[in-house]
Design a protein around this motif. Structure first.
Motif, mmCIF file in Angstrom:
data_model
loop_
_atom_site.group_PDB
_atom_site.id
_atom_site.type_symbol
_atom_site.label_atom_id
_atom_site.label_comp_id
_atom_site.label_asym_id
_atom_site.label_seq_id
_atom_site.Cartn_x
_atom_site.Cartn_y
_atom_site.Cartn_z
ATOM 1 N N GLU A 72 0.811 -1.217 0.000
ATOM 2 C CA GLU A 72 0.000 0.000 0.000
ATOM 3 C C GLU A 72 0.848 1.273 0.000
ATOM 4 O O GLU A 72 0.533 2.236 -0.695
ATOM 5 C CB GLU A 72 -0.912 -0.028 1.227
ATOM 6 C CG GLU A 72 -1.933 1.040 1.285
ATOM 7 C CD GLU A 72 -2.862 0.843 2.480
ATOM 8 O OE1 GLU A 72 -3.476 1.845 2.870
ATOM 9 O OE2 GLU A 72 -2.956 -0.269 2.999
ATOM 10 N N LYS A 73 1.926 1.273 0.744
ATOM 11 C CA LYS A 73 2.776 2.468 0.859
ATOM 12 C C LYS A 73 3.570 2.747 -0.421
ATOM 13 O O LYS A 73 4.016 3.873 -0.649
ATOM 14 C CB LYS A 73 3.746 2.290 2.023
ATOM 15 C CG LYS A 73 3.057 2.037 3.338
ATOM 16 C CD LYS A 73 3.102 3.234 4.215
ATOM 17 C CE LYS A 73 2.627 2.981 5.602
ATOM 18 N NZ LYS A 73 1.206 2.926 5.774
ATOM 19 N N GLU A 74 3.741 1.733 -1.266
ATOM 20 C CA GLU A 74 4.543 1.872 -2.476
ATOM 21 C C GLU A 74 3.731 2.316 -3.691
ATOM 22 O O GLU A 74 4.291 2.749 -4.678
ATOM 23 C CB GLU A 74 5.219 0.543 -2.810
ATOM 24 C CG GLU A 74 6.119 0.029 -1.719
ATOM 25 C CD GLU A 74 6.605 -1.371 -1.995
ATOM 26 O OE1 GLU A 74 6.694 -1.751 -3.180
ATOM 27 O OE2 GLU A 74 6.875 -2.098 -1.032
ATOM 28 N N ILE A 75 2.416 2.215 -3.621
ATOM 29 C CA ILE A 75 1.566 2.515 -4.771
ATOM 30 C C ILE A 75 1.319 4.012 -4.857
ATOM 31 O O ILE A 75 1.070 4.679 -3.850
ATOM 32 C CB ILE A 75 0.238 1.742 -4.677
ATOM 33 C CG1 ILE A 75 0.522 0.247 -4.699
ATOM 34 C CG2 ILE A 75 -0.696 2.112 -5.821
ATOM 35 C CD1 ILE A 75 -0.673 -0.630 -4.456
ATOM 36 N N VAL A 76 1.364 4.540 -6.077
ATOM 37 C CA VAL A 76 1.161 5.959 -6.324
ATOM 38 C C VAL A 76 -0.239 6.362 -5.870
ATOM 39 O O VAL A 76 -1.210 5.636 -6.091
ATOM 40 C CB VAL A 76 1.333 6.261 -7.834
ATOM 41 C CG1 VAL A 76 0.997 7.696 -8.148
ATOM 42 C CG2 VAL A 76 2.748 5.942 -8.268
ATOM 43 N N THR A 77 -0.349 7.526 -5.231
ATOM 44 C CA THR A 77 -1.644 7.999 -4.750
ATOM 45 C C THR A 77 -2.419 8.677 -5.873
ATOM 46 O O THR A 77 -1.887 8.907 -6.959
ATOM 47 C CB THR A 77 -1.460 8.987 -3.586
ATOM 48 O OG1 THR A 77 -0.635 10.063 -4.027
ATOM 49 C CG2 THR A 77 -0.824 8.303 -2.396
ATOM 50 N N GLN A 78 -3.652 9.014 -5.617
ATOM 51 C CA GLN A 78 -4.558 9.692 -6.547
ATOM 52 C C GLN A 78 -4.753 8.908 -7.842
ATOM 53 O O GLN A 78 -4.777 9.470 -8.923
ATOM 54 C CB GLN A 78 -4.070 11.107 -6.872
ATOM 55 C CG GLN A 78 -4.071 12.028 -5.687
ATOM 56 C CD GLN A 78 -3.664 13.428 -6.059
ATOM 57 O OE1 GLN A 78 -2.930 13.642 -7.014
ATOM 58 N NE2 GLN A 78 -4.142 14.386 -5.303
ATOM 59 N N MET A 79 -4.889 7.595 -7.711
ATOM 60 C CA MET A 79 -5.099 6.740 -8.880
ATOM 61 C C MET A 79 -6.256 5.790 -8.615
ATOM 62 O O MET A 79 -6.493 5.392 -7.492
ATOM 63 C CB MET A 79 -3.853 5.887 -9.172
ATOM 64 C CG MET A 79 -2.638 6.638 -9.626
ATOM 65 S SD MET A 79 -2.799 7.282 -11.275
ATOM 66 C CE MET A 79 -2.578 5.821 -12.247
ATOM 67 N N ASP A 80 -6.963 5.448 -9.687
ATOM 68 C CA ASP A 80 -7.899 4.338 -9.670
ATOM 69 C C ASP A 80 -7.255 3.218 -10.466
ATOM 70 O O ASP A 80 -6.817 3.428 -11.606
ATOM 71 C CB ASP A 80 -9.238 4.720 -10.289
ATOM 72 C CG ASP A 80 -10.102 5.550 -9.362
ATOM 73 O OD1 ASP A 80 -9.785 5.612 -8.164
ATOM 74 O OD2 ASP A 80 -11.094 6.121 -9.837
ATOM 75 N N LEU A 81 -7.165 2.036 -9.901
ATOM 76 C CA LEU A 81 -6.500 0.899 -10.535
ATOM 77 C C LEU A 81 -7.473 -0.252 -10.689
ATOM 78 O O LEU A 81 -8.271 -0.518 -9.791
ATOM 79 C CB LEU A 81 -5.319 0.428 -9.687
ATOM 80 C CG LEU A 81 -4.245 1.455 -9.352
ATOM 81 C CD1 LEU A 81 -3.274 0.880 -8.347
ATOM 82 C CD2 LEU A 81 -3.518 1.867 -10.608
ATOM 83 N N ILE A 82 -7.387 -0.928 -11.842
ATOM 84 C CA ILE A 82 -8.150 -2.151 -12.052
ATOM 85 C C ILE A 82 -7.176 -3.245 -12.453
ATOM 86 O O ILE A 82 -6.369 -3.055 -13.371
ATOM 87 C CB ILE A 82 -9.220 -1.976 -13.151
ATOM 88 C CG1 ILE A 82 -10.255 -0.950 -12.721
ATOM 89 C CG2 ILE A 82 -9.901 -3.320 -13.445
ATOM 90 C CD1 ILE A 82 -11.292 -0.659 -13.780
ATOM 91 N N PHE A 83 -7.240 -4.364 -11.767
ATOM 92 C CA PHE A 83 -6.412 -5.527 -12.081
ATOM 93 C C PHE A 83 -7.283 -6.572 -12.749
ATOM 94 O O PHE A 83 -8.310 -6.968 -12.203
ATOM 95 C CB PHE A 83 -5.786 -6.111 -10.805
ATOM 96 C CG PHE A 83 -4.880 -5.158 -10.092
ATOM 97 C CD1 PHE A 83 -3.598 -4.944 -10.553
ATOM 98 C CD2 PHE A 83 -5.317 -4.474 -8.980
ATOM 99 C CE1 PHE A 83 -2.755 -4.062 -9.900
ATOM 100 C CE2 PHE A 83 -4.483 -3.590 -8.324
ATOM 101 C CZ PHE A 83 -3.205 -3.384 -8.783
ATOM 102 N N ILE A 84 -6.869 -7.022 -13.921
ATOM 103 C CA ILE A 84 -7.577 -8.078 -14.629
ATOM 104 C C ILE A 84 -6.694 -9.318 -14.607
ATOM 105 O O ILE A 84 -5.521 -9.264 -14.978
ATOM 106 C CB ILE A 84 -7.875 -7.668 -16.084
ATOM 107 C CG1 ILE A 84 -8.754 -6.417 -16.087
ATOM 108 C CG2 ILE A 84 -8.554 -8.811 -16.830
ATOM 109 C CD1 ILE A 84 -8.981 -5.841 -17.460
#
Length: 116
Positions: A72-84
């Motif tokens: 969680e701490k490594e992921i860029v903020t202010q993004m919506d992500l979808i994993f397929i």
């Protein structure tokens, strides 16, 4: 994973698919779309029925959410992500899946720099 970090409604998924960028490897496709009105990132997971029955699909969703929670701490903020999820991810162990998912996110510069 916290409820506030989840993408849930169809309009959000459609916006990310339409306006976001996609990055892929053999196991996962990651869509990312910038969102300026929130400080946190949000995550949605999509598993087709081609992947397997409900037990298999839910297991994949749980594993992806757990990987995201750990990084969680490594992921860029202010993004919506979808994993397929693709079929290649079915036979992978947790560690292999984690490595593959982080690789797909790195391809899209969705991880903060300087972090592993």
């Amino acid at each position: 994973m916290y409820k506030r970090l989840r993408l849930r409604n169809r309009a959000d998924f459609s916006r990310v698919y339409r306006y976001g960028k996609s990055f892929a490897n053999h196991q996962f496709v990651v869509y990312g779309c910038r969102r300026k009105d929130t400080e946190q990132f949000r995550v949605g997971v999509s598993c087709s029925k081609k992947i397997g029955n409900a037990v298999v699909r839910n297991r994949m969703r749980r594993m992806i959410k757990e990987i995201v929670r750990h990084h969680e701490k490594e992921i860029v903020t202010q993004m919506d992500l979808i994993f397929i999820v693709r079929k290649g991810a079915l036979d992978m162990s947790y560690k292999e899946m984690e490595k593959s998912l982080l690789h797909a996110m790195r391809k899209g510069s969705l991880l903060k720099s300087g972090k592993r």
